[in-house]
Write a protein that holds these residues in place. Structure first.
Motif, PDB file in Angstrom:
ATOM      1  N   UNK A 105      14.930  -5.528  -7.882  1.00 28.35           N
ATOM      2  CA  UNK A 105      15.497  -4.298  -8.462  1.00 28.35           C
ATOM      3  C   UNK A 105      14.396  -3.325  -8.866  1.00 28.35           C
ATOM      4  N   UNK A 106      13.237  -3.855  -9.282  1.00 32.06           N
ATOM      5  CA  UNK A 106      12.117  -2.988  -9.660  1.00 32.06           C
ATOM      6  C   UNK A 106      11.547  -2.321  -8.412  1.00 32.06           C
ATOM      7  N   UNK A 107      11.313  -3.127  -7.375  1.00 35.61           N
ATOM      8  CA  UNK A 107      10.711  -2.579  -6.153  1.00 35.61           C
ATOM      9  C   UNK A 107      11.639  -1.571  -5.473  1.00 35.61           C
ATOM     10  N   UNK A 108      12.944  -1.712  -5.700  1.00 36.49           N
ATOM     11  CA  UNK A 108      13.906  -0.807  -5.051  1.00 36.49           C
ATOM     12  C   UNK A 108      14.085   0.496  -5.816  1.00 36.49           C
ATOM     13  N   UNK A 109      13.549   0.590  -7.013  1.00 38.85           N
ATOM     14  CA  UNK A 109      13.763   1.798  -7.830  1.00 38.85           C
ATOM     15  C   UNK A 109      13.112   3.013  -7.149  1.00 38.85           C
ATOM     16  N   UNK A 110      13.839   4.108  -7.119  1.00 35.55           N
ATOM     17  CA  UNK A 110      13.371   5.305  -6.395  1.00 35.55           C
ATOM     18  C   UNK A 110      12.099   5.888  -7.006  1.00 35.55           C
ATOM     19  N   UNK A 111      11.837   5.638  -8.279  1.00 39.13           N
ATOM     20  CA  UNK A 111      10.653   6.209  -8.921  1.00 39.13           C
ATOM     21  C   UNK A 111       9.440   5.284  -8.877  1.00 39.13           C
ATOM     22  N   UNK A 112       9.606   4.115  -8.262  1.00 36.62           N
ATOM     23  CA  UNK A 112       8.505   3.143  -8.186  1.00 36.62           C
ATOM     24  C   UNK A 112       7.683   3.354  -6.913  1.00 36.62           C
ATOM     25  N   UNK A 113       6.360   3.361  -7.097  1.00 33.91           N
ATOM     26  CA  UNK A 113       5.424   3.415  -5.976  1.00 33.91           C
ATOM     27  C   UNK A 113       4.610   2.133  -6.020  1.00 33.91           C
ATOM     28  N   UNK A 114       4.643   1.381  -4.941  1.00 30.02           N
ATOM     29  CA  UNK A 114       4.003   0.065  -4.928  1.00 30.02           C
ATOM     30  C   UNK A 114       2.617   0.164  -4.272  1.00 30.02           C
ATOM     31  N   UNK A 115       1.595  -0.427  -4.903  1.00 33.06           N
ATOM     32  CA  UNK A 115       0.239  -0.425  -4.344  1.00 33.06           C
ATOM     33  C   UNK A 115      -0.246  -1.866  -4.297  1.00 33.06           C
ATOM     34  N   UNK A 116      -0.224  -2.458  -3.111  1.00 35.64           N
ATOM     35  CA  UNK A 116      -0.638  -3.861  -2.994  1.00 35.64           C
ATOM     36  C   UNK A 116      -2.139  -3.901  -2.714  1.00 35.64           C
ATOM     37  N   UNK A 117      -2.914  -3.881  -3.782  1.00 40.18           N
ATOM     38  CA  UNK A 117      -4.373  -3.814  -3.678  1.00 40.18           C
ATOM     39  C   UNK A 117      -4.961  -4.215  -5.030  1.00 40.18           C
ATOM     40  N   UNK A 118      -6.288  -4.175  -5.128  1.00 44.02           N
ATOM     41  CA  UNK A 118      -6.874  -4.468  -6.448  1.00 44.02           C
ATOM     42  C   UNK A 118      -6.765  -3.224  -7.334  1.00 44.02           C
ATOM     43  N   UNK A 119      -6.816  -3.455  -8.615  1.00 51.42           N
ATOM     44  CA  UNK A 119      -6.691  -2.360  -9.582  1.00 51.42           C
ATOM     45  C   UNK A 119      -7.791  -1.316  -9.382  1.00 51.42           C
ATOM     46  N   UNK A 120      -9.035  -1.812  -9.193  1.00 55.48           N
ATOM     47  CA  UNK A 120     -10.158  -0.873  -9.075  1.00 55.48           C
ATOM     48  C   UNK A 120     -10.050  -0.061  -7.784  1.00 55.48           C
ATOM     49  N   UNK A 121      -9.649  -0.707  -6.692  1.00 58.22           N
ATOM     50  CA  UNK A 121      -9.484   0.034  -5.428  1.00 58.22           C
ATOM     51  C   UNK A 121      -8.422   1.122  -5.603  1.00 58.22           C
ATOM     52  N   UNK A 122      -7.336   0.811  -6.283  1.00 56.50           N
ATOM     53  CA  UNK A 122      -6.286   1.815  -6.528  1.00 56.50           C
ATOM     54  C   UNK A 122      -6.821   2.977  -7.372  1.00 56.50           C
ATOM     55  N   UNK A 123      -7.487   2.652  -8.468  1.00 54.30           N
ATOM     56  CA  UNK A 123      -7.929   3.695  -9.406  1.00 54.30           C
ATOM     57  C   UNK A 123      -8.989   4.596  -8.785  1.00 54.30           C
ATOM     58  N   UNK A 124      -9.802   4.031  -7.912  1.00 54.80           N
ATOM     59  CA  UNK A 124     -10.862   4.824  -7.280  1.00 54.80           C
ATOM     60  C   UNK A 124     -10.315   5.738  -6.188  1.00 54.80           C
ATOM     61  N   UNK A 125      -9.011   5.694  -5.942  1.00 53.48           N
ATOM     62  CA  UNK A 125      -8.397   6.542  -4.928  1.00 53.48           C
ATOM     63  C   UNK A 125      -8.420   8.017  -5.285  1.00 53.48           C
ATOM     64  N   UNK A 126      -8.723   8.344  -6.540  1.00 53.42           N
ATOM     65  CA  UNK A 126      -8.771   9.749  -6.973  1.00 53.42           C
ATOM     66  C   UNK A 126      -9.662   9.852  -8.211  1.00 53.42           C
ATOM     67  N   UNK A 127     -10.193  11.067  -8.428  1.00 58.07           N
ATOM     68  CA  UNK A 127     -10.983  11.323  -9.644  1.00 58.07           C
ATOM     69  C   UNK A 127     -10.141  12.080 -10.671  1.00 58.07           C
ATOM     70  N   UNK A 128      -8.937  12.487 -10.269  1.00 62.46           N
ATOM     71  CA  UNK A 128      -8.155  13.394 -11.119  1.00 62.46           C
ATOM     72  C   UNK A 128      -7.556  12.658 -12.320  1.00 62.46           C
ATOM     73  N   UNK A 129      -7.560  13.313 -13.471  1.00 63.91           N
ATOM     74  CA  UNK A 129      -6.864  12.742 -14.636  1.00 63.91           C
ATOM     75  C   UNK A 129      -5.368  13.002 -14.491  1.00 63.91           C
ATOM     76  N   UNK A 130      -4.672  12.127 -13.780  1.00 61.54           N
ATOM     77  CA  UNK A 130      -3.305  12.441 -13.360  1.00 61.54           C
ATOM     78  C   UNK A 130      -2.246  11.479 -13.904  1.00 61.54           C
ATOM     79  N   UNK A 131      -2.608  10.634 -14.855  1.00 58.72           N
ATOM     80  CA  UNK A 131      -1.608   9.737 -15.449  1.00 58.72           C
ATOM     81  C   UNK A 131      -1.423  10.038 -16.943  1.00 58.72           C
TER      82      UNK A 131
END
Ligand SMILES: C[S@@+](CC[C@H](N)C(=O)[O-])C[C@H]1O[C@@H](n2cnc3c(N)ncnc32)[C@H](O)[C@@H]1O
Length: 214
Positions: A105-131
């Motif tokens: 039910x969590x994965x099916x939620x329309x507002x959920x974006x899934x990133x199957x990777x390490x935390x650091x690899x995900x965070x390094x995807x951008x420099x923007x303060x966007x959260x």
């Protein structure tokens, strides 16, 4: 890259090892790694406006709602479910090395974006303060939390929150070795980010939320 592959293999092994073997591995690690020195003292001025709440779900009522949120470490998705139900995020980015055990039910939620990777690899995807806020609950080892903080701090909007689960120092044989308390305290002292919330927990595994100034 090779280091990443080795780390991914280690994480996969950790997920599958029976508890008895994990305890043996922890004991072996403790034999070679002495307990760290006490964490530094956070200046009192950074604590004056902190609010104490009784649980981490009570915290969810007080963090920004309708926000852009990331949860680092999702596992079965039970806390992600609470984030969705209580805060109704505009976007909830879930990051984990595997979503095999995560509730559908969590994965099916329309507002959920899934990133199957390490935390650091995900965070390094951008420099923007966007959260608006990031919930850190992945690898609880000291070095891993230091790496998560280094990669996450710039992704939090000014006035936003970096929240840590299991703000604990556990170095006793037989338990997981938690370096969250040490890493977060050092970060608070170095950065000057004030503590905004402290959440109690029945097993004394507290949550703490730091607020990015601005
Ligand atoms: C404690 S569980 C998360 C629990 C979840 N936040 C909750 O409260 O319901 C930790 C999760 O982090 C994941 N994890 C550990 N280290 C990771 C890393 N470096 N990158 C991505 N995920 C990681 C594990 O696979 C596991 O699913």
């Amino acid at each position: 890259m090779t280091r990443d592959r080795g780390y991914l293999a280690e994480l996969a092994l950790r997920r599958t090892l029976p508890e008895g073997l994990k305890t043996l591995a922890r004991l072996a690690r403790l034999a070679f790694q002495p307990a760290p020195a006490p964490a530094p003292v956070i200046p009192q001025a950074q604590l004056e406006d902190a609010r104490l709440v009784n649980t981490r779900w009570e915290l969810l009522h007080r963090l920004p709602h309708g926000a852009r949120v990331a949860e680092l470490g999702t596992y079965k998705g039970d806390f992600a479910r609470m984030i969705l139900d209580i805060t109704r995020p505009a976007e909830l980015h879930l990051v984990d090395v595997s979503f095999a055990l995560c509730r559908a039910d969590v994965l099916a939620d329309a507002n959920v974006h899934r990133h199957e990777t390490t935390t650091v690899a995900f965070l390094r995807g951008s420099d923007a303060p966007d959260f608006d806020w990031i919930y850190v609950d992945a690898d609880h080892g000291y070095e891993a939390v230091v790496a998560d903080i280094a990669a996450a701090r710039g992704r939090v909007k000014p006035g936003g929150y970096l929240v840590f689960n299991d703000f604990a120092r556990i170095v006793r044989p037989g338990f997981g070795v938690f370096g969250v308390h040490q890493a977060v305290t050092e970060f608070a002292v170095e950065s000057g980010w004030p503590v905004a919330f402290f959440c109690l927990n029945g097993e004394a595994l507290y949550d703490i939320a730091l607020r990015r100034p601005g």
